[in-house]
Scaffold this motif. Sequence first.
Motif, mmCIF file in Angstrom:
data_model
loop_
_atom_site.group_PDB
_atom_site.id
_atom_site.type_symbol
_atom_site.label_atom_id
_atom_site.label_comp_id
_atom_site.label_asym_id
_atom_site.label_seq_id
_atom_site.Cartn_x
_atom_site.Cartn_y
_atom_site.Cartn_z
ATOM 1 N N ILE A 91 9.457 -4.152 4.404
ATOM 2 C CA ILE A 91 9.522 -3.262 5.576
ATOM 3 C C ILE A 91 10.237 -1.980 5.158
ATOM 4 O O ILE A 91 11.434 -1.991 4.871
ATOM 5 N N MET A 92 9.489 -0.885 5.120
ATOM 6 C CA MET A 92 10.073 0.396 4.701
ATOM 7 C C MET A 92 10.481 1.183 5.943
ATOM 8 O O MET A 92 9.716 1.966 6.489
ATOM 9 N N ALA A 93 11.726 0.939 6.377
ATOM 10 C CA ALA A 93 12.248 1.698 7.518
ATOM 11 C C ALA A 93 13.003 2.937 7.043
ATOM 12 O O ALA A 93 13.457 3.740 7.858
ATOM 13 N N ALA A 94 13.152 3.081 5.721
ATOM 14 C CA ALA A 94 13.904 4.224 5.189
ATOM 15 C C ALA A 94 13.159 5.529 5.427
ATOM 16 O O ALA A 94 11.930 5.560 5.437
ATOM 17 N N ALA A 95 13.945 6.582 5.619
ATOM 18 C CA ALA A 95 13.387 7.937 5.694
ATOM 19 C C ALA A 95 13.532 8.543 4.298
ATOM 20 O O ALA A 95 14.557 9.143 3.969
ATOM 21 N N LYS A 153 -3.532 7.114 9.786
ATOM 22 C CA LYS A 153 -3.859 7.636 8.453
ATOM 23 C C LYS A 153 -2.902 7.041 7.414
ATOM 24 O O LYS A 153 -3.323 6.612 6.336
ATOM 25 N N LYS A 154 -1.624 6.972 7.749
ATOM 26 C CA LYS A 154 -0.626 6.413 6.815
ATOM 27 C C LYS A 154 -0.874 4.913 6.591
ATOM 28 O O LYS A 154 -0.718 4.411 5.480
ATOM 29 N N LEU A 155 -1.253 4.222 7.670
ATOM 30 C CA LEU A 155 -1.546 2.788 7.574
ATOM 31 C C LEU A 155 -2.620 2.548 6.513
ATOM 32 O O LEU A 155 -2.491 1.672 5.650
ATOM 33 N N GLU A 157 -3.783 4.838 4.113
ATOM 34 C CA GLU A 157 -3.466 5.411 2.787
ATOM 35 C C GLU A 157 -2.435 4.599 2.022
ATOM 36 O O GLU A 157 -2.434 4.564 0.803
ATOM 37 N N LYS A 158 -1.520 3.948 2.760
ATOM 38 C CA LYS A 158 -0.436 3.214 2.095
ATOM 39 C C LYS A 158 -0.697 1.709 2.056
ATOM 40 O O LYS A 158 0.164 0.946 1.647
ATOM 41 N N GLY A 159 -1.907 1.302 2.490
ATOM 42 C CA GLY A 159 -2.296 -0.111 2.439
ATOM 43 C C GLY A 159 -1.369 -1.008 3.236
ATOM 44 O O GLY A 159 -0.930 -2.051 2.758
HETATM 45 N N1 CTP Z 1 7.673 6.491 2.484
HETATM 46 C C1 CTP Z 1 7.772 6.048 1.178
HETATM 47 N N2 CTP Z 1 7.960 6.950 0.165
HETATM 48 C C2 CTP Z 1 8.008 8.266 0.430
HETATM 49 C C3 CTP Z 1 7.885 8.729 1.760
HETATM 50 C C4 CTP Z 1 7.715 7.803 2.763
HETATM 51 O O1 CTP Z 1 7.711 4.836 0.928
HETATM 52 N N3 CTP Z 1 8.178 9.129 -0.555
HETATM 53 C C5 CTP Z 1 7.468 5.494 3.553
HETATM 54 C C6 CTP Z 1 8.505 5.546 4.653
HETATM 55 O O2 CTP Z 1 9.570 4.646 4.378
HETATM 56 C C7 CTP Z 1 7.702 5.115 5.875
HETATM 57 C C8 CTP Z 1 6.293 5.609 5.572
HETATM 58 O O3 CTP Z 1 6.238 5.801 4.165
HETATM 59 O O4 CTP Z 1 7.663 3.723 6.034
HETATM 60 C C9 CTP Z 1 5.916 6.888 6.269
HETATM 61 O O5 CTP Z 1 6.928 7.853 6.048
HETATM 62 P P1 CTP Z 1 6.826 9.300 6.689
HETATM 63 O O6 CTP Z 1 8.000 10.108 6.225
HETATM 64 O O7 CTP Z 1 6.555 9.200 8.168
HETATM 65 O O8 CTP Z 1 5.495 9.841 6.064
HETATM 66 P P2 CTP Z 1 5.130 10.540 4.720
HETATM 67 O O9 CTP Z 1 4.278 9.601 3.928
HETATM 68 O O10 CTP Z 1 6.359 11.055 4.052
HETATM 69 O O11 CTP Z 1 4.202 11.709 5.216
HETATM 70 P P3 CTP Z 1 4.589 13.102 5.952
HETATM 71 O O12 CTP Z 1 6.028 13.381 5.613
HETATM 72 O O13 CTP Z 1 3.639 14.059 5.346
HETATM 73 O O14 CTP Z 1 4.379 12.858 7.431
#
Ligand code: CTP
Length: 215
Positions: A91-95, A153-155, A157-159
């Motif tokens: 679970i990637m809750a990190a920003a 889209k993220k769902l 692209e990130k599988g």
């Molecule tokens: N994430 C990640 N690695 C990164 C950036 C984001 O693993 N370099 C993960 C975050 O933990 C989150 C998901 O991807 O679960 C979406 O992160 P978000 O910041 O919303 O999206 P981005 O992929 O960074 O796209 P954008 O900033 O262009 O919206």
Amino acid sequence: MKKKKRPLNILITAGPTVEPIDPVRFISNFSTGLMGYKIAAEAVRRGFRVCLISGPVCLSPVDGAELVNVTTAREMRERVIERLDHADCLIMAAAVCDFRPSDVKERKIKKDGKMTLEFVENPDILKETGQRQGLVKVGFALETEDMIGNAEKKLEEKGLDLIIANIKSAEENPFGDGKKRFSVIDRDHNIGKLENVTKDECAASVLDEVERFFE
Ligand code: CTP
């Protein structure tokens, strides 16, 4: 998905990453880490084996969870990758900071009228982890517009198996404590709405969904 005996191993990331500019400055974001810590606490309560990989936050460690502290996106990536083989769920809750300064200065940058910084892209941890039989992947999407469209889209692209979307606007602040609004989207594009919920309640809903994959 094949039934797996408890305890399931869950890898959770939380908080911001911090990217140094020089020995005294950095670039980061407003993440407090609360969401990831709430998920970790709830996962411990449910009997998961929990590893919490955390960026710098002002929160107490979660009793019963292994805590791994990191600073930068690249460190977070290393810690996630080395533990991924043993994880049933990520679970990637990190920003995670998408960019870092291309060149970290060894000495403090002195003021000189103006300053220009160049950035390079950080690794996308979720994307890099790919897909593996038996691994449930959950991401978060923080958007300022087209929340559902961008999250879907993220769902893809990130599988991911699940993505939890929320919005930052003049009216809504997803950071920190309080009641929030989330949408939980799965691979079949089912959208569950969590309106006016605390992060404890959101954490419980996310783990309900995760547990369904292992029933
Ligand atoms: N994430 C990640 N690695 C990164 C950036 C984001 O693993 N370099 C993960 C975050 O933990 C989150 C998901 O991807 O679960 C979406 O992160 P978000 O910041 O919303 O999206 P981005 O992929 O960074 O796209 P954008 O900033 O262009 O919206």
